[in-house]
Design an enzyme around this catalytic site. Sequence first.
Site, PDB file in Angstrom:
ATOM      1  N   CYS A 148       0.844  -1.204   0.000  1.00 40.12           N
ATOM      2  CA  CYS A 148       0.000   0.000   0.000  1.00 40.12           C
ATOM      3  C   CYS A 148       0.878   1.253   0.000  1.00 40.12           C
ATOM      4  O   CYS A 148       0.681   2.181  -0.784  1.00 40.12           O
ATOM      5  CB  CYS A 148      -0.949  -0.007   1.185  1.00 40.12           C
ATOM      6  N   ALA A 186      -4.803  -2.168   9.683  1.00 34.13           N
ATOM      7  CA  ALA A 186      -3.706  -3.147   9.555  1.00 34.13           C
ATOM      8  C   ALA A 186      -4.188  -4.501  10.047  1.00 34.13           C
ATOM      9  O   ALA A 186      -4.457  -4.670  11.241  1.00 34.13           O
ATOM     10  CB  ALA A 186      -2.492  -2.686  10.353  1.00 34.13           C
ATOM     11  N   GLY A 192      -2.209 -10.212   9.085  1.00 33.34           N
ATOM     12  CA  GLY A 192      -1.107 -10.583   8.193  1.00 33.34           C
ATOM     13  C   GLY A 192      -0.035  -9.504   8.161  1.00 33.34           C
ATOM     14  O   GLY A 192       1.153  -9.778   8.279  1.00 33.34           O
ATOM     15  N   ASN A 229       3.918  -9.614   9.882  1.00 31.89           N
ATOM     16  CA  ASN A 229       5.047  -9.554   8.938  1.00 31.89           C
ATOM     17  C   ASN A 229       5.401  -8.122   8.594  1.00 31.89           C
ATOM     18  O   ASN A 229       5.508  -7.763   7.428  1.00 31.89           O
ATOM     19  CB  ASN A 229       4.679 -10.304   7.655  1.00 31.89           C
TER      20      ASN A 229
END
Lengths: 298, 353
Positions: free
Chosen positions: A125, A157, A160, A164
């Site tokens: 993004c 957010a 995933g 990470n």
Amino acid sequence: MTLTAAIVGPGNIGTDLLVKLRRDGAVDVTSMVGVDPASAGLARAAELGVTASAGGVDWLLAQDDLPDLVFEATSAKAHLANAPRYREAGVKAVDLTPAAIGPFVCPPVNLDATAGLPNLNMITCGGQATIPIVHAVSRIVDVAYAEIVASIASRSAGPGTRANIDEFTETTARAIEEVGGAARGKAIIVLNPVEPPMIMRDTVFCAIPPGADTDAVGASIVAMVDQIRTYVPGYALRADPQFDEPRDDWDGDGRVGVFLEVRGNGDHLPEWAGNLDIMTAAAARVGALLSERRAVTA
Amino acid sequence: MTGPTPTAKPVRLTDSTLRDGSHAMAHRFTEEQVRHVVHALDGAGVQVIEVAHGDGLGGSSFTYGFSLVDELKLIAAAVDEATRAKIAVLCLPGVGTVEDLRNAHGAGASVARIATHCTEADISAGHFAAARALGMETVGFLMLSHRADPAGLAAQARIMVDAGAQCVYVVDSAGAMVLGDAQERVGAVAAEIGHEAEIGFHGHQNLSLGVANSVLAYRNGATQIDGALCALGAGAGNAPTEILNATFDRLGVPTGVDVAAALAAAEEVVRPFVPRLPWPDRSSIVQGHAGVYSSFLLHAERAAVRYGVPAHAILQKVGEAGYVGGQEDMIIDIALDLARADDGPRIAAEEAP
């Protein structure tokens, strides 16, 4: 000729992408594919008259009429498993996950160079929001170093991304170099929990050589922002590009700072989730550009 | 002076002069300064010394300021100089990466302090796992802890412990906690994780309560306390290591640090090279009062000069916007907004900050 497409992954991203593609009309969405029959995204697709299946990629690839494109909005792990199957079936993949099997694609920068490849990766993004700006600077002057800071609302957010977070910083930094054209790139991401949620903000700093034509750099940035606004209407400069004089602690370079706000379109996701919106908007843009190319070559 | 009572639980002081102090030094530490400070702290008996860019590993940047000397070189020098002390590093996921941690470990750092905003602990899991796999001691660092209520903070501490943290700090990054705020938060974290992990406290002086809050934290279960010599750190500075040590000594709490040697380290080693000692001036008190991340101070002062608006007004707006650690880029954005406002505050460039 309009390309046909399936969306694999009926979560928030897939659903927002569905809404955008249906509205734009440049790509014909023929199916929405998931694995959970109770998925809200599949229900939404069915409501919109799009074939919805919880049969996964097995179902999709068993159809007589395969789509031209598949938009992958699942996870990196799922895409790593699915990508070879799409390729074998002759379906071009536009990958919205961090799998990064194919080259990085940022539609206003390098779609022409990558359009013919079987798998295109949408970076991150923050990458979609900032790399065009780095490119806008590096097409005018040499950029020895570029740095971006992406601030996003905590609520935008997902698990995933959270598990990470290095994937974001490392992938974005690499794409700032490979796509943005900076000799060295750095990316920073900050999650802010303030309520009401903050709209996505991005800051881009590029080192520029002493004596750089700041008028030309500024004009190039403004032109790029206008280009992005054609597919992300809520993308805006918060202020004119800010130029700082060369400094010794900047290796003798000067700096241009670009302060951006990315307000989402509010299609399926809330407006503050500009980070998610710019991903789906950029993917939809890739679909539209691929359709245009098909129309030209057909 | 009373000696330690047999029942007093010891406290471990972690000195952050060479990390939090990096903010006050605009990230311009030299290798010689690092060696001298480590030599003095190590000799005084300080067990953990933190060395990194002020914003943690990988913080050297346009946004936070470039390091004069590569932090890995400074870490290696600190490791070389220390005879007993462990060298710690700070890492903010989103800024620093697991790769940065590996490099710091390779340079000899043995304590990994992983920092997140106080509501975002789950972005640290991979970093804790990597640090533990490297055999490093692990510490979680919940920044701007005043922004979470005690129960919420305890839940975030739990996430860090489950991810591999051996200690979790309540971090008063803004120097905004007023006595009971620190006490309640440390108590809640201790109740949640105290039987599995240690609890720490990191105080700032923006409201002059860094030392008092640290004592209250100790009394509520904290066994690791951060300080910096001469308060060298962001905002009005950190709880001063030499004062923490003298205070705990007066309270009969063993720290293992020699009082006179810590005072000498502050007075004779750090003070001579500090260009401007941290001080609770108008801007840093505004930071404490409005709950603004302390390291924003020098950035706000620079933006004040560049755009002709007062630093304290910028910091007030930062507080109102709820910006968190790492969002230093927003300071320029706010300064531009203030400079555009017709009725906004103005300063002449020569008066700044």
